[in-house]
Design an enzyme around this catalytic site. Structure first.
Site, PDB file in Angstrom:
ATOM      1  N   HIS A   1       0.835  -1.201   0.000  1.00 51.49           N
ATOM      2  CA  HIS A   1       0.000   0.000   0.000  1.00 51.49           C
ATOM      3  C   HIS A   1       0.872   1.255   0.000  1.00 51.49           C
ATOM      4  CE1 HIS A   1       1.188  -0.774   4.145  1.00 51.49           C
ATOM      5  NE2 HIS A   1       1.054   0.535   4.369  1.00 51.49           N
TER       6      HIS A   1
ATOM      7  N   ASP B   1       0.966   5.216   1.821  1.00 54.68           N
ATOM      8  CA  ASP B   1       0.394   5.866   3.008  1.00 54.68           C
ATOM      9  C   ASP B   1      -0.168   7.215   2.605  1.00 54.68           C
ATOM     10  OD1 ASP B   1       1.291   3.747   4.563  1.00 54.68           O
ATOM     11  OD2 ASP B   1       3.182   4.764   5.074  1.00 54.68           O
TER      12      ASP B   1
ATOM     13  N   HIS C   1       4.799  -0.147  -0.096  1.00 49.26           N
ATOM     14  CA  HIS C   1       5.427  -1.085   0.858  1.00 49.26           C
ATOM     15  C   HIS C   1       4.398  -2.020   1.471  1.00 49.26           C
ATOM     16  CE1 HIS C   1       4.075   2.457   3.078  1.00 49.26           C
ATOM     17  NE2 HIS C   1       4.046   1.714   4.173  1.00 49.26           N
TER      18      HIS C   1
ATOM     19  N   ARG D   1       4.187  -8.534  17.396  1.00 47.25           N
ATOM     20  CA  ARG D   1       5.048  -7.409  17.040  1.00 47.25           C
ATOM     21  C   ARG D   1       4.234  -6.127  17.135  1.00 47.25           C
ATOM     22  NH1 ARG D   1       6.411  -5.431  11.087  1.00 47.25           N
ATOM     23  NH2 ARG D   1       8.010  -3.890  11.586  1.00 47.25           N
TER      24      ARG D   1
END
Ligand SMILES: *[C@@H]1O[C@H](CO)[C@@H](O)[C@H](O)[C@H]1NC(C)=O
Ligand SMILES: *[C@@H]1O[C@H](CO)[C@@H](O)[C@H](O)[C@H]1NC(C)=O
Ligand SMILES: *[C@@H]1O[C@H](CO)[C@@H](O)[C@H](O)[C@H]1NC(C)=O
Length: 727
Positions: A656, A658, A708, A718
């Site tokens: 995607h 941002d 990314h 995480r």
């Protein structure tokens, strides 16, 4: 007769002479009456020594029988002690005697200066003068008139004259111990016949005697080389005897910090070097014993760090008796961690918990009593908002050898400190003329002040004189103590000779969270930074710093501490409302997210404002370092959130862009330890960052070039913190 006199003079010279020439050789003897060796008295004695003035003291160690002179008339006792003491000088025409009070007097010059001025006045007896007619106001009109620049009325705190005349004056009438001495001399002066008989004059222009009451605006301190002196701007004189009579003690003490060359513009603090103790000469076993009282009386941020610094003080713990009064449930854990840490290493440990329900006043008085019981050599009092950033603080304070001494500590970057330079008329805070210079370090030294708090050291011989010093109905315990000390004539000093530590701001401390300090970035930015910013953060900002770039135009910086990651994760988990990674998202303006993560927004835990501030203060400078010429102030960010990748929930994020100009992505925990797999891959460059580092931030452009994805984790959980900056 002559022979007898000569003989007595010789005896006196032997008794009183210091190494260099003495005032007696010049025919001047200073006398005073004092029953207690107060700090003021010791200061007076130091001033006579400094100017080689021979001094006789009458009454030391005796009970004071002269009434409450601080608050009403009295002091006849002084005359009666003088009568006794001066007998040996009866009839002497060759000796000049100067009487002064001592607790609130200092000399600022020596015999030749005094005698020269006296001779110029062409009198046999000179009394000091002031602007108030006291204690009998009805006598005003009986006084000779003076010009507007002169003082009209007699003050008995300082006078001088030939021994013969002085002797006759004090024997002229009898006086009861509690009668007023000033009135006694006044009546003599106002009797024209007696005035002429003894040739009495008043020092109306402050040639010799400067009474401070009513004359505050007339005096300035001056410096010449390494010397300091006092100048009367109204009469243009440089008086020699400085008397803080009446309700001006605080200002008198302040000015006396500079006099006796105590502090001068050329040489700085010279009084700081007097009477100091050198602890380096002591074996640790011989260090003095210290009672340390630690008081947690209010909700205090950064108390963990406070305790760490207490524990880190460089002083043999076997010489410290520790008392802790914690009055708050909120701080039970931090207190316990500290106590477990230090275990039995102190000489003794005594703890009062909230369940003991002891009041602050009683706890503070109790510590003083314990100190007395143990015959402590020092008492160190520390409040939970006062941090020892200098681990030598205790030793440095002891070495300064003062009755009561506080290290100057301030709220970082603020003028708020643990001392007051002056007092208002009702005993509250007032700013002295030199306060800001002292706080900001333009004047460095040791300052006699009317109020100290938060962290201070009291010598054992002073502690033994204190009885419930914190008790008061009308003021808080800190003010009660200082008033008590002032009333007893005990000097309080504040030192800014070193950097000792700082005060945290405990006002407005929001304690509704587990890790409350996360929210404290505005109140205590310095402490916040110490705890939460990575210790190597600023290295990236240094000139020529090599910034790591794991993928093209993806920059990597250490930014937050491990503790930050841990606390933020804990707070997010406590809050617990993870979005679940659904596209429908009522938190968003459009209600829909194309590439949804499993996350919690900073807004949801009320950390948004703080976070935007963080972006401005810590992120923006880094951005300007790597993306030159781009600068938005303040950086804007609508979406600030913590993402959770969990092996049982969302594990990865599809490719995607941002909605940001640049994006930051901070790793809050560690691959290999907390999770396996994961990372970020930039597709255009086929470049992945998998060995992410806890506390480090990735910064990359948001759109177009930096398409990314979040790589899947294979184990554990995480957490990353993400902001879309300047959408
Ligand atoms: C400490 O101060 C006291 C009082 O001023 C003085 O008598 C004493 O000598 C000083 N101690 C040292 C080691 O200078
Ligand atoms: C900061 O940098 C120094 C020197 O490179 C390093 O030894 C230290 O571990 C770093 N601190 C942290 C918290 O990573
Ligand atoms: C991307 O990188 C990986 C490993 O670094 C490599 O195995 C792969 O062939 C690369 N793909 C392309 C399209 O270059």
């Amino acid at each position: 007769m002559t022979i007898v006199v000569l003989c007595c003079t010789i005896v006196l010279l032997v008794n009183l002479r210091s190494v260099h020439s003495s005032s007696l050789e010049d025919g001047l003897l200073i006398v005073t009456v004092a029953t207690d060796e107060t700090d003021g008295f010791l200061r007076y004695v130091r001033s006579t020594k400094k100017y080689d003035l021979d001094l006789k003291v009458y009454g030391l160690g005796e009970a004071w029988l002269g009434g409450d002179v601080a608050n009403s008339a009295g002091g006849g006792y002084k005359i009666n002690l003088l009568k006794e003491g001066l007998t040996e000088f009866a009839g002497r025409e060759d000796l000049i005697i100067m009487f002064t009070d001592s607790y609130d007097v200092v000399f600022t010059n020596g015999a030749s200066e005094i005698l020269e001025k006296f001779r110029k006045m062409d009198a046999r007896v000179v009394f000091s003068a002031e602007g108030f007619c006291w204690p009998d106001k009805s006598l005003v009109d009986k006084y000779p008139k003076v010009t507007t620049n002169e003082k009209r009325f007699l003050n008995s705190g300082g006078f001088m004259g030939y021994a013969k005349d002085i002797y006759e004056i004090i024997h002229y009438r009898s006086i009861a111990n509690t009668d007023d001495d000033q009135l006694y001399y006044t009546n003599i002066f106002l009797d024209l016949e007696l005035r002429e008989k003894w040739k009495i004059k008043l020092d109306t222009r402050a040639e010799i005697f400067q009474n401070l009451n009513g004359a505050l605006g007339e005096i300035t301190l001056k410096f010449k080389g390494s010397t300091s002196y006092m100048y009367n701007v109204i009469s243009g004189t440089t008086p020699v005897v400085f008397h803080g009579n009446g309700p001006v003690k605080v200002e008198f003490n302040r000015m006396a910090n500079y006099l006796l060359d105590g502090w001068t513009t050329n040489s700085g603090c010279q009084s700081c070097k007097e009477d100091v103790i050198n602890l380096k000469q002591f074996m640790e076993d011989d260090f003095p014993t210290v009672m340390m009282g630690v008081f947690i009386e209010k909700k205090t941020p950064f108390i963990t760090e406070f305790f760490q610094k207490v524990a880190a003080l460089k002083y043999p713990r076997q010489k410290i008796d520790l008392l802790v009064h914690n009055s708050l449930e909120l701080h039970k854990d931090a207190t316990q961690v500290f106590l477990d840490n230090v275990a039995d290493s102190y000489r003794s440990i005594n703890v009062l918990h909230p369940s003991d329900k002891m009041s602050e006043i009683n706890a503070r008085n109790w510590a003083i009593e314990e100190c007395k019981k143990k015959a402590c050599q020092y008492y160190l009092s520390v409040d939970s908002d006062a941090h020892f950033d200098n681990d030598m603080t205790l030793q440095l304070l002891i070495e300064q050898n003062r009755s009561v001494i506080a290290p100057l500590i301030a709220r970082t970057g603020k003028l708020w400190t643990n001392f007051w330079g002056s007092l208002s008329t009702n005993g509250f805070y007032a700013r002295s003329e030199d306060y800001v210079d002292i706080v900001e370090g333009r004047k460095i030294g040791l300052w006699n002040v009317p109020y100290i708090s938060s962290m201070f050291l009291i010598q054992g011989h002073i502690v033994s004189k204190l009885t419930n010093p914190y008790s008061a109905l009308d003021v808080d315990p800190d003010m009660a103590l200082c008033r008590y000390l002032r009333n007893k004539g005990i000097f309080m000093y504040v030192s800014n000779l070193h950097f000792f530590g700082h005060l945290v701001d405990a006002e407005n401390f929001d304690t509704s969270h587990k890790h409350n300090e996360l929210w404290d970035i505005f109140n205590n930015p310095h402490d916040w930074e110490k705890r939460y910013i990575h210790e190597n953060y600023s290295k990236s900002l240094q000139e020529g710093a090599v910034i790591s770039q794991p993928c093209p135009d993806v920059f990597w910086f250490p930014i937050v501490s491990d503790t930050f990651g841990e606390h933020l994760i804990e707070e997010m988990e406590l809050f617990g409302q993870w979005s679940g990674g659904k596209s429908e998202d009522p938190r968003l303006a459009g209600g829909y997210e194309n590439v949804p993560t499993d996350d919690i927004h900073m807004k949801q835990i009320d950390l948004e404002r703080h976070w935007l501030h963080f972006l401005k203060v810590y992120v923006s400078p880094l951005q300007q370092k790597v993306f030159l010429g781009y600068y938005h102030d303040p950086p804007a960010a609508l979406l600030n959130f913590v993402v959770k990748y969990d092996i049982n929930r969302q594990r990865s994020l599809r490719p995607h862009h941002d909605s940001s100009t640049f994006t930051i992505n901070i790793a809050l925990n560690s691959p290999g330890e907390d999770f396996e797999g994961g990372g970020c891959r930039f597709l255009r460059y086929n470049c992945s960052i998998t060995a992410t580092r806890k506390g480090w931030m990735l910064m990359h452009p948001g759109r177009l070039t930096h398409y990314h994805e979040g790589l899947p984790i294979t184990k554990g959980t995480r957490y990353i913190m993400v902001s879309f900056v300047d959408p």
